[in-house]
Design a protein around this motif. Structure first.
Motif, short mmCIF file in Angstrom:
data_model
loop_
_atom_site.label_atom_id
_atom_site.label_comp_id
_atom_site.label_asym_id
_atom_site.label_seq_id
_atom_site.Cartn_x
_atom_site.Cartn_y
_atom_site.Cartn_z
N LEU A 1 0.84 -1.19 0.00
CA LEU A 1 0.00 0.00 0.00
C LEU A 1 0.88 1.25 0.00
O LEU A 1 2.09 1.18 0.20
CB LEU A 1 -0.93 -0.01 1.22
N GLY A 2 0.27 2.40 -0.23
CA GLY A 2 1.02 3.63 -0.35
C GLY A 2 1.41 4.23 1.00
O GLY A 2 1.23 3.63 2.06
N GLU A 3 1.95 5.44 0.94
CA GLU A 3 2.33 6.17 2.14
C GLU A 3 1.15 7.01 2.63
O GLU A 3 0.58 7.80 1.88
CB GLU A 3 3.52 7.10 1.87
N TYR A 4 0.81 6.82 3.90
CA TYR A 4 -0.32 7.53 4.51
C TYR A 4 0.20 8.57 5.49
O TYR A 4 0.99 8.27 6.37
CB TYR A 4 -1.25 6.54 5.21
N GLU A 5 -0.26 9.79 5.31
CA GLU A 5 0.17 10.90 6.16
C GLU A 5 -0.85 11.10 7.28
O GLU A 5 -1.98 11.51 7.03
CB GLU A 5 0.32 12.17 5.33
N PHE A 6 -0.42 10.81 8.51
CA PHE A 6 -1.28 11.04 9.67
C PHE A 6 -0.83 12.31 10.42
O PHE A 6 -1.66 13.15 10.73
CB PHE A 6 -1.30 9.82 10.58
N ARG A 7 0.44 12.40 10.73
CA ARG A 7 0.96 13.68 11.23
C ARG A 7 2.13 14.05 10.34
O ARG A 7 3.13 13.34 10.27
CB ARG A 7 1.40 13.58 12.70
N HIS A 8 1.98 15.15 9.65
CA HIS A 8 2.94 15.56 8.63
C HIS A 8 3.07 17.07 8.66
O HIS A 8 2.09 17.79 8.52
CB HIS A 8 2.46 15.09 7.25
N TYR A 9 4.29 17.54 8.88
CA TYR A 9 4.56 18.97 8.78
C TYR A 9 4.80 19.35 7.31
O TYR A 9 5.18 18.50 6.51
CB TYR A 9 5.79 19.34 9.60
N PRO A 10 4.60 20.61 6.97
CA PRO A 10 4.93 21.04 5.60
C PRO A 10 6.37 20.70 5.27
O PRO A 10 7.27 20.83 6.11
CB PRO A 10 4.72 22.56 5.64
N SER A 11 6.60 20.24 4.05
CA SER A 11 7.95 19.89 3.64
C SER A 11 8.79 21.16 3.49
O SER A 11 8.24 22.27 3.37
CB SER A 11 7.92 19.14 2.30
N ILE B 1 -4.17 13.85 11.55
CA ILE B 1 -5.26 12.88 11.66
C ILE B 1 -4.92 11.93 12.80
O ILE B 1 -3.84 11.33 12.80
CB ILE B 1 -5.44 12.08 10.35
N PRO B 2 -5.78 11.74 13.78
CA PRO B 2 -5.45 10.84 14.90
C PRO B 2 -5.19 9.41 14.39
O PRO B 2 -6.04 8.83 13.71
CB PRO B 2 -6.70 10.90 15.78
N ALA C 1 -0.18 6.54 20.78
CA ALA C 1 -1.16 6.05 19.80
C ALA C 1 -0.53 5.04 18.86
O ALA C 1 -1.15 4.03 18.49
CB ALA C 1 -1.75 7.22 19.02
N LEU C 2 0.71 5.28 18.44
CA LEU C 2 1.40 4.33 17.57
C LEU C 2 1.60 3.00 18.27
O LEU C 2 1.31 1.93 17.71
CB LEU C 2 2.75 4.91 17.14
N GLU C 3 2.08 3.03 19.49
CA GLU C 3 2.29 1.79 20.24
C GLU C 3 0.97 1.04 20.41
O GLU C 3 0.91 -0.19 20.26
CB GLU C 3 2.92 2.12 21.59
N LYS C 4 -0.08 1.77 20.74
CA LYS C 4 -1.40 1.17 20.94
C LYS C 4 -1.87 0.45 19.68
O LYS C 4 -2.33 -0.70 19.73
CB LYS C 4 -2.40 2.26 21.33
N MET C 5 -1.74 1.10 18.52
CA MET C 5 -2.25 0.52 17.29
C MET C 5 -1.40 -0.68 16.84
O MET C 5 -1.94 -1.67 16.33
CB MET C 5 -2.29 1.59 16.21
N VAL D 1 -9.96 6.58 10.80
CA VAL D 1 -9.15 6.33 9.60
C VAL D 1 -8.00 5.38 9.92
O VAL D 1 -7.71 4.46 9.16
CB VAL D 1 -8.62 7.66 9.03
N GLY D 2 -7.35 5.59 11.05
CA GLY D 2 -6.26 4.71 11.44
C GLY D 2 -6.72 3.27 11.65
O GLY D 2 -6.07 2.33 11.18
N HIS D 3 -7.83 3.10 12.36
CA HIS D 3 -8.35 1.74 12.59
C HIS D 3 -8.70 1.06 11.27
O HIS D 3 -8.41 -0.13 11.09
CB HIS D 3 -9.57 1.80 13.51
N ARG D 4 -9.27 1.82 10.35
CA ARG D 4 -9.65 1.24 9.06
C ARG D 4 -8.40 0.80 8.28
O ARG D 4 -8.36 -0.29 7.71
CB ARG D 4 -10.43 2.27 8.26
N LEU D 5 -7.38 1.62 8.29
CA LEU D 5 -6.17 1.30 7.55
C LEU D 5 -5.45 0.10 8.16
O LEU D 5 -5.02 -0.81 7.44
CB LEU D 5 -5.25 2.52 7.53
#
Length: 347
Positions: free
Chosen positions: A147-157, A172-173, A206-210, A178-182
């Protein structure tokens, strides 16, 4: 800075793109796999170190695929997972996935790996459910290797900062709908997804939890060691990451990060924390990557606005690979990605 939050989902429609219907049969992954293997073995036999770039993207309307394939040949790159980042035109037309990977693998079957669309706003903020449904359908049909790259927390490049843009200041939490679906899609299809998720103390729980809640989901956390605001990240270190990898066997990391001089313009800090002041790889990071080479993989992180810089990015990545012990270079270069995509060691 403006942030985008997850909004309601919309409907999915099958459309035409480039004269090909979305539900036409995709390329056979087993055939593609054999082609990648032949190419990598040819490069190895020629004394080169091929690598698989698992994380680059493009605007499909603005990329010259023949020229890019020629650059992969010139630079001895094994293969590239080049994701299509759909834009406002496709969004307004109701398109929720495209056939870019199908077209590129038909033209250049040994050069490019079929990969899902990039998960960015407005697709993940305004029509998340229909976008994810479309990605899941393609994955279940065997169309993609990852699958592709999903941006959940992303600062401007850095490039967006220079032009005053904030369209990719995304928040995006990860443990939201959205995270649970992915994560569930990854578990159901067996495909990994790439996750852009800034390294900050408040985001780690949140990352550890998921990761623990979805043990069969396979996650490639992009840009290892990239911290854009050091004061917001006090827990992250090689030791922390080693512990996380022990607890979460479904976590992988790509090695797309800046060089020792790269500075994030908003914080004015060097944002790749793996380098020492002298430009060498810090010993603690070298030891971690060597010890867990089967969890790290090559990536360039080329985007549509910098594909012409592939030679520069290749040079910097090869310098990083040269900093690793010789016995683990192939594992990071292509071995980990191969197992993640095909479920077996490269042979």
């Amino acid at each position: 800075m403006k942030r985008r939050q997850c909004l309601a989902a919309g409907g999915f429609a099958v459309l035409w793109l480039g004269g090909v219907r979305a539900q036409e049969a995709p390329a056979n992954l087993a055939v593609l796999k054999a082609g990648y293997a032949r190419r990598i073995k040819r490069l190895l036999a020629a004394g080169q170190l091929p690598y698989i770039d698992v994380e680059s993207s493009c605007n499909p309307a603005k990329v010259d695929m023949a020229a890019l394939a020629a650059e992969l040949d010139r630079l001895h790159i094994g293969a590239m997972a080049l994701s299509s980042d759909m834009g406002s035109n496709q969004f307004e037309r109701g398109l929720r996935r495209d056939n870019f990977s199908r077209q590129t693998t038909a033209q250049f079957p040994e050069h490019f790996i079929p990969v899902g669309n990039g998960g960015q706003p407005p697709f993940t903020t305004e029509v998340a459910e229909s976008f994810l449904q479309a990605q899941e359908e393609a994955a279940r049909a065997g169309e993609w290797a990852l699958l592709g790259e999903y941006e959940f927390r992303h600062y401007p490049s850095p490039r967006q900062v220079k032009r005053g843009g904030d369209d990719r200041d995304v928040d995006i939490p990860l443990d939201g709908p959205v995270g649970h679906r992915l994560f569930a899609i990854s578990e159901a299809t067996g495909l990994c997804f790439q996750l852009h998720y800034e390294i900050e103390d408040t985001l780690l729980p949140a990352l550890e939890k998921m990761l623990l809640q979805y043990p069969k989901a396979r996650v490639v956390w992009c840009h290892v060691g990239q911290i854009r605001y050091q004061e917001r990240s006090t827990r992250y270190s090689p030791a922390y990451l080693d512990s996380l990898l022990s607890r979460c066997p479904n976590l992988y990391l790509d090695t797309a990060f800046g060089d020792a001089r790269s500075v994030y313009p908003l914080s004015r800090q060097r944002h790749s924390r793996v380098w020492a002041d002298d430009g060498k790889l810090q010993p603690a990071w070298r030891e971690l990557i060597a010890a867990r080479a089967n969890r790290f993989m090559s990536a360039l992180d080329l985007g549509g606005d910098r594909l012409e810089r592939i030679g520069e990015y290749d040079q910097k990545h090869r310098y990083f690979l040269s900093c690793l012990p010789a016995e683990v270079r192939q594992q990071v270069a292509f071995g980990t990605a191969w197992r993640l995509m095909f479920g077996e060691d490269f042979a």
